[in-house]
Design a protein around this motif. Sequence first.
Motif, PDB file in Angstrom:
ATOM      1  N   TYR A  73       0.795  -1.143  -0.006  1.00  0.00           N
ATOM      2  CA  TYR A  73      -0.130   0.001   0.145  1.00  0.00           C
ATOM      3  C   TYR A  73       0.875   1.264   0.307  1.00  0.00           C
ATOM      4  CZ  TYR A  73      -4.056  -2.820   1.134  1.00  0.00           C
ATOM      5  OH  TYR A  73      -5.030  -3.806   1.214  1.00  0.00           O
ATOM      6  N   GLU A  76       2.211   1.898  -3.518  1.00  0.00           N
ATOM      7  CA  GLU A  76       1.289   2.740  -4.220  1.00  0.00           C
ATOM      8  C   GLU A  76       1.032   4.059  -3.956  1.00  0.00           C
ATOM      9  OE1 GLU A  76      -0.141   1.158  -7.020  1.00  0.00           O
ATOM     10  OE2 GLU A  76       1.326  -0.336  -6.818  1.00  0.00           O
ATOM     11  N   LYS A  79       3.396   6.527  -5.104  1.00  0.00           N
ATOM     12  CA  LYS A  79       3.444   6.944  -6.503  1.00  0.00           C
ATOM     13  C   LYS A  79       2.795   8.022  -6.893  1.00  0.00           C
ATOM     14  CE  LYS A  79       3.508   2.054  -8.295  1.00  0.00           C
ATOM     15  NZ  LYS A  79       2.827   1.011  -9.126  1.00  0.00           N
ATOM     16  N   SER A 359      -7.377   1.310  -1.941  1.00  0.00           N
ATOM     17  CA  SER A 359      -6.472   0.451  -1.603  1.00  0.00           C
ATOM     18  C   SER A 359      -6.824  -0.980  -1.803  1.00  0.00           C
ATOM     19  CB  SER A 359      -5.921   0.483  -0.095  1.00  0.00           C
ATOM     20  OG  SER A 359      -6.800   0.119   1.021  1.00  0.00           O
TER      21      SER A 359
END
Length: 456
Positions: A73, A76, A79, A359
């Motif tokens: 998580y 991600e 990003k 998520s």
Amino acid sequence: MKKPVSLLLALVMTLALLTACGGGSNPGSGGGTDSSLPSYASLKVGEDYTDITAELRVITHRTDIIDTTFAGYVAEFNKLYPNVKINYEGITNYADDMTTRISSNNWGDICMIPTTIQLPDLGLYFHPLCQLSEIEADYNFATNRAYDGVVYGIPSTGNAQGIVYNKKVAEAAGYTSDNLPKTPDEFLKFLQDIKDKTDAIPLYTNFAAGWTMGAWDAYIGGGATADPDWMNITMPQTKDAFADRGDGTGPYAVYKILYDAVSMGLTEDSPTATDWEGCKPMINNGEIGVLVLGSWAIVQMQEAGPNAADIGYMPFPITVNGTQYASAGSDYCFGVNNSISDDSKIASMLYIKWLSESSNFAYDQGGVPVLKSQAYPDTLAAFDGITLLEDTPAPTELATLQSDVNRESEISLNADNTHVQRIVEAVITGSESFEDIIADWNARWNAAVDRYAPAA
């Protein structure tokens, strides 16, 4: 340890109140959100504050997935927000340890809010995220950590309260999804058939772990009464709340299932030798028939061996006036430390919003999704046609009634496990009957109701 922990919590709350009254800024204590910061509800993840810089410490009870699921998580999220560094810290004895730590302003940035913090005290420790009216149309369980119209905690996922079971074991005993038990008597017969027709342990109590037995408290609300007001409004004003209703419903019926199962030899031979981690591969491999745990446990049991497809989830076996219900509610809610910098608060809210909406954490854990627009996961297929009931939050004037009565009675529903372990111990030792236990609980509950419930 129950009384020392309670005394410590009282001291912590007293010190916090003194601090809050001593002149420091406390935007959450006045019942409104902090107008100097954006509302959680208004934030657009991936669009707002993309250049924000912060380092966050997240405190969690999920020690088992810090280096796997949570690490993924974070990668991600980074990003979108490359300048937000996120570190997780896991606590095994979460409720007790976090209750103690919460009084320190530097415990971290995000945590799962301990349920020991009473609703009126949330603003002493946690940043007011938004108005309840801003998210309640879109979020399941939005009221869970809200007080006086202000949200202090965002649900991490939702739990439907049922029973984990091994489908192959059930089929060998003569049961499919079409004839699963719906009443206490049917459930005990189901367990007896497992014992008679298979080599599996019918019901594994997880007695030794302790905290696992506290799961039984989750079934005494709407699922056992068909009344969403029961837990927070009706029960703390009701005398003899644990009495036998005579129709296989209510708290009495829930706990009587456990007592009867142990009495009938439908549990493991030695409860004191049970093993929480060991039970996961056991049910995966068909050595256990059922585990009484919330839907959060489904994925853990599926991932514990090669037979994920054999793990199913059924509603708790109580039927009220011909209809089966199931309690559903929030798991722990994410809260943001009230004492951190504004940038850290904004970064924390952005991460929580990403966790809640993007998520897939709820699906990864087999839970009820936070967003109302999302469908239930396949793991809850057996709940199709079952009415899910969320506990009605108490009105502001009764916000602490349930916790006051619960604490005063020293039964500690949903906060301790010793009262449930007492049921198993009573059978093993022959020290008291189930009726003895119920009489004691009712006497203590009644005295607490007399002290705290408003006069009729």
